[in-house]
Motif scaffolding. Structure first.
Motif, PDB file in Angstrom:
ATOM      1  N   LEU A   1       0.896  -1.314   0.187  1.00 15.43           N
ATOM      2  CA  LEU A   1       0.206  -0.113   0.054  1.00 15.43           C
ATOM      3  C   LEU A   1       1.008   1.241  -0.135  1.00 15.43           C
ATOM      4  CD1 LEU A   1      -2.634  -1.174   2.492  1.00 15.43           C
ATOM      5  CD2 LEU A   1      -3.128  -0.236   0.070  1.00 15.43           C
ATOM      6  N   GLN A   2       1.871   1.257   0.806  1.00 20.90           N
ATOM      7  CA  GLN A   2       2.807   2.419   0.949  1.00 20.90           C
ATOM      8  C   GLN A   2       3.402   2.660  -0.555  1.00 20.90           C
ATOM      9  OE1 GLN A   2       5.352   1.648   4.237  1.00 20.90           O
ATOM     10  NE2 GLN A   2       4.065   2.426   5.816  1.00 20.90           N
ATOM     11  N   LEU A   3       3.810   1.631  -1.403  1.00 16.00           N
ATOM     12  CA  LEU A   3       4.484   1.802  -2.504  1.00 16.00           C
ATOM     13  C   LEU A   3       3.299   2.424  -3.423  1.00 16.00           C
ATOM     14  CD1 LEU A   3       6.765  -1.161  -3.161  1.00 16.00           C
ATOM     15  CD2 LEU A   3       7.432   1.315  -3.223  1.00 16.00           C
ATOM     16  N   ASN A   4       2.041   2.247  -3.397  1.00 16.17           N
ATOM     17  CA  ASN A   4       1.051   2.734  -4.285  1.00 16.17           C
ATOM     18  C   ASN A   4       0.751   4.020  -3.803  1.00 16.17           C
ATOM     19  OD1 ASN A   4       0.805   0.402  -5.715  1.00 16.17           O
ATOM     20  ND2 ASN A   4      -0.842  -0.562  -4.437  1.00 16.17           N
ATOM     21  N   GLY A   5       1.329   4.710  -2.607  1.00 15.89           N
ATOM     22  CA  GLY A   5       1.249   5.905  -2.375  1.00 15.89           C
ATOM     23  C   GLY A   5       0.088   5.910  -1.417  1.00 15.89           C
ATOM     24  N   VAL A   6      -0.493   5.130  -0.574  1.00 13.52           N
ATOM     25  CA  VAL A   6      -1.649   4.906   0.323  1.00 13.52           C
ATOM     26  C   VAL A   6      -0.910   5.058   1.671  1.00 13.52           C
ATOM     27  CG1 VAL A   6      -3.354   3.709   1.434  1.00 13.52           C
ATOM     28  CG2 VAL A   6      -2.907   3.761  -1.097  1.00 13.52           C
ATOM     29  N   ALA A   7      -1.648   5.899   2.590  1.00 15.88           N
ATOM     30  CA  ALA A   7      -1.067   6.069   4.160  1.00 15.88           C
ATOM     31  C   ALA A   7      -1.520   4.816   4.862  1.00 15.88           C
ATOM     32  CB  ALA A   7      -1.517   7.343   4.423  1.00 15.88           C
ATOM     33  N   ALA A   8      -0.714   3.968   4.897  1.00 19.90           N
ATOM     34  CA  ALA A   8      -1.176   2.565   5.586  1.00 19.90           C
ATOM     35  C   ALA A   8       0.141   2.305   6.496  1.00 19.90           C
ATOM     36  CB  ALA A   8      -1.420   1.544   4.783  1.00 19.90           C
ATOM     37  N   VAL A   9      -0.257   1.901   7.720  1.00 18.73           N
ATOM     38  CA  VAL A   9       0.792   1.244   8.690  1.00 18.73           C
ATOM     39  C   VAL A   9       0.229   0.273   9.549  1.00 18.73           C
ATOM     40  CG1 VAL A   9       1.693   3.728   9.457  1.00 18.73           C
ATOM     41  CG2 VAL A   9      -0.440   2.810  10.547  1.00 18.73           C
ATOM     42  N   TYR A  10       1.008  -0.363  10.235  1.00 15.44           N
ATOM     43  CA  TYR A  10       0.611  -1.644  11.235  1.00 15.44           C
ATOM     44  C   TYR A  10       1.123  -1.429  12.628  1.00 15.44           C
ATOM     45  CZ  TYR A  10       5.066  -3.496  10.165  1.00 15.44           C
ATOM     46  OH  TYR A  10       6.692  -3.924  10.143  1.00 15.44           O
ATOM     47  N   LEU A  11       0.402  -2.007  13.547  1.00 11.24           N
ATOM     48  CA  LEU A  11       0.714  -1.765  14.939  1.00 11.24           C
ATOM     49  C   LEU A  11       0.820  -3.365  15.460  1.00 11.24           C
ATOM     50  CD1 LEU A  11      -1.022   1.270  16.586  1.00 11.24           C
ATOM     51  CD2 LEU A  11       1.421   0.595  16.590  1.00 11.24           C
TER      52      LEU A  11
END
Length: 720
Positions: free
Chosen positions: A94-104
């Motif tokens: 997702l980050q490579l697609n430009g989406v603001a995503a994270v995990y915890l």
């Protein structure tokens, strides 16, 4: 996680969604023009605020069904995922697609977790992935109550149901989400769940009148094949020789088998590793990471491996042993061909695997023993089938395939039956004469006239049917006995050391003239003799390999698996279209704007270099002639010199340069004519007009003082 991945999507693309349509987001962030079946309907259900249950096969595109609503809805979507590796892969993609995503999760330091929580509170994040254990902690609930939540997505939702095949107790507490956040809609997604499990998922999550979507289980890109479980190593090596440099998984029944098989493949020079639950967490993580990054191509694994794998370029899955049920088999073969490109699945089948499972079940004596034995029998029926395997597989999941699939071994090589009554009578007679006391291998020795120690010790060489089947090989008899067992002529006494006995049809065959049809055993896997490839196909394959090499380099630099950069399907489309400009690359399926910005130039350079190289060798691929002209132009050749070098007209050279200029290349057309010349020609064109098919009227109007090329150049500049 990518070290420098931006949280805010970049808005540098002129095609940034403005109409708020899901397909616009699909193109912007994922690079695809069309949804797969059912995806858009699911997205609309979520956007309407409805609770939604999604049953979609592995590789069907489940993630997009909640990721696009997450991008479109205000606030943050919380995604519950059971495995750290799975959420890590999805977040990186997702980050490579430009989406603001994270995990915890527990792999992060307290400082890292605080930073992520601050970003969530600041509204910088659109998707937050976490585990059920983390989600259900009291402190995390307090944190969630401070967020602007838009959606809860429960991935691998079958884990919540005790009726599911992979029940996880920690999932049962997720009902607390509805109690704490009654207004926030939920979407639950799984690849394998029957009707009872789907109902249980909705009930346990407290869903209100959920919309239920059940996608087709048919994965037509997967070939299906069953092979006899003899000489498995030899057959596997032969199969892998037919598919060099591809990634695949070999599922084995035991931990020891994974290690032994990996060692044997390594001895033969193959890039193989092993994975099982007996390894330490660090060992499993390391070998999984190597597989994801294509540092090893072959993974020999138990069923402990796979649910957290989002690797799209798995080109084959082999079952070294028969799985114990169709659900597990379907889920495991579904890890191949997730990108939609063709992939192969092979199941090695032997009665010994069935016997092993029955031993395990008889020892464990589970409460649902009858159900598990019935599921094992259905799996055995699939392996023994002489009709389209895909129809059998889909019928298990209550889906009808009206026509044979054409992509399984039975469809490709239809079975030819023969009258096997005499063979059946020989086998039954031998069984009766040894008083129904011997297992399969010993019965075959008796039929073939073996003088083994056991045969001689018990006097079986004295029975009338001793040697009655010596004209057949051992494996042939084993195949026929398996078939006779499956149709009820013979049965196995599992509680009597697997002794063979007359089945329900035994007396009818021996005494009542009942006819039996059998199928001749299949040969082991043979190398496919491929037809010589057409020049265009060979060019596509060669370019694909160059693009795949570049993808691996880029992936290593970014510290992500190669398929996260671009899927095999996207590389194949690049190799087919051979774009040489950014606009051309945008037309390739799977190239979104963020990846175009990050990696587009490097992939275009490889394509351009390949096309130019082919042109120098006289292989004029589409677009190559323009690039040869460009190469000479960049060396400083004039239009006349290019024409002389290439033995074409200056008009052709000009058309090439115009095409390149319109395609985005920096071509200084204005420098090819003086401003005074251009002004005079423009005035003439404005007076009498210009016909693209003939510059002669303008030429004559100007008294022949300007060449046809300059007239055409001026006309082109007037349009640019």
């Amino acid at each position: 996680m990518l070290a420098d991945a931006p949280f805010e999507p970049l808005n540098t693309d002129s095609s940034t969604p403005s109409d708020r349509s899901p397909v616009a987001y699909l193109k912007r962030y994922y690079g695809y023009d069309h949804f797969r079946p059912m995806q858009e309907a699911i997205i609309q259900s979520v956007l309407a605020g409805k609770d939604t249950v999604v049953l979609m096969p592995t590789g069907g595109g489940k993630s997009v069904c909640f990721q696009i609503p997450a991008l479109m809805l205000p606030g943050i979507t919380v995604v519950v995922s059971p495995l750290i590796a799975l959420m890590k892969d999805q977040v990186e993609a997702l980050q490579l697609n430009g989406v603001a995503a994270v995990y915890l999760n527990s792999t992060q330091s307290a400082r890292e977790q605080r930073q992520i929580e601050d970003d969530c509170l600041a509204g910088k994040i659109k998707l937050l992935y976490t585990s059920p254990e983390k989600l259900l902690s009291e402190s995390f609930f307090i944190f969630l109550q401070q967020l602007n939540l838009s959606l809860f997505a429960i991935d691998e939702a079958h884990c919540i149901s005790s009726w599911g095949h992979d029940f996880r107790p920690e999932y049962t507490q997720l009902h607390a989400l509805r109690a704490q956040f009654p207004a926030i809609p939920m979407i639950a997604l799984t690849a394998t769940a029957d009707k009872l499990t789907r109902q249980d998922i909705a009930t346990r999550l407290g869903m209100v009148d959920p919309q239920v979507f059940v996608a087709s289980f048919n994965r037509p890109n997967l070939s299906l094949q069953v092979l006899p479980g003899t000489n498995r190593l030899q057959q596997i090596v032969r199969l892998l020789q037919m598919k060099p440099d591809t990634s695949g998984i070999i599922y084995c029944l035991s931990r020891k088998a994974t290690e032994n098989l990996a060692a044997k493949l390594q001895e033969k020079g193959l890039m193989a590793g092993f994975y099982h639950a007996g390894m330490s967490n660090s060992e499993r993580s390391m070998v999984q990471e190597m597989f994801l990054k294509d540092d090893i191509r072959i993974m020999c694994a138990t069923i402990a491996f796979g649910m957290g794998i989002d690797k799209s370029n798995v080109r084959w899955v082999i079952h070294y042993n028969m799985p114990k049920n169709m659900e597990g088999f379907y889920q495991e073969i579904g890890r191949a061909g997730r990108d939609g490109s063709p992939a192969d699945t092979v199941l090695f089948y032997s009665f010994a695997d069935v016997a092993t499972y029955k031993d395990m079940l008889s020892e464990a004596k589970p409460a649902n023993l009858g159900v598990q034995l019935a599921k094992l029998e259905r799996m055995q029926q699939y392996a023994d089938a002489h009709t389209c395997r895909r129809r059998i597989l889909l019928s298990y999941f209550s889906e009808e395939l009206t026509e044979p699939c054409g992509n399984c071994d039975v469809c490709r090589n239809p079975r030819v039956t023969f009258d096997g009554t005499i063979l059946a009578q020989k086998a039954l007679s031998a069984i009766v004469r040894v008083q129904e006391r011997v297992p399969m291998n010993l019965l075959i020795d008796i039929l073939r006239g073996s003088r083994s120690q056991t045969v001689l010790q018990y006097g079986y060489d004295k029975v009338k049917t001793y040697g009655a089947g010596k004209d057949l090989k051992f494996d042939e008899w084993r195949s026929y006995l398996h078939q006779l067992i499956n149709i009820g002529v013979i049965e196995i006494a599992y509680d009597q050391h697997y002794a063979l006995k007359k089945g329900i049809l035994g007396d009818a065959v021996l005494f009542e003239g009942r006819k039996i049809e059998l199928v001749r055993p299949e040969d082991v896997l043979k190398p496919v003799v491929e037809k010589p490839k057409a020049k265009n196909q060979q060019a596509k394959d060669d370019l694909f390999e160059q693009l795949r090499t570049l993808r691996k380099q880029v992936a290593d630099e970014q510290n992500v698996p190669p398929y996260v950069i671009f899927t095999d399907t996207t590389l194949e489309d690049m190799a087919r279209q051979r774009p040489t400009t950014p606009d051309g690359l945008r037309n390739v399926s799977g190239v979104g704007e963020r990846k175009l910005q990050l990696f587009g130039r490097r992939f275009l350079d490889v394509i351009t270099g390949y096309v130019r190289g082919q042109a120098r060798e006289g292989n004029n691929l589409r677009g190559s002639t323009h690039l040869v002209t460009l190469e000479l132009y960049e060396k400083g050749y004039s239009m006349e010199e290019i024409a002389a070098e290439r033995q074409v007209t200056t008009q052709t050279v000009l058309s090439h340069l115009l095409y390149l200029r319109r395609s985005g290349y920096s071509i200084d057309l204005e420098g090819m004519i003086t401003s005074a010349e251009r002004a005079e020609i423009e005035e003439a064109i404005n007076q009498i007009g210009f016909d693209n098919n003939s510059a002669k009227p303008v030429y004559e109007h100007l008294g022949g003082r300007f060449s046809y090329d300059k007239i055409r150049l001026t006309a082109a500049l007037m349009e640019i």
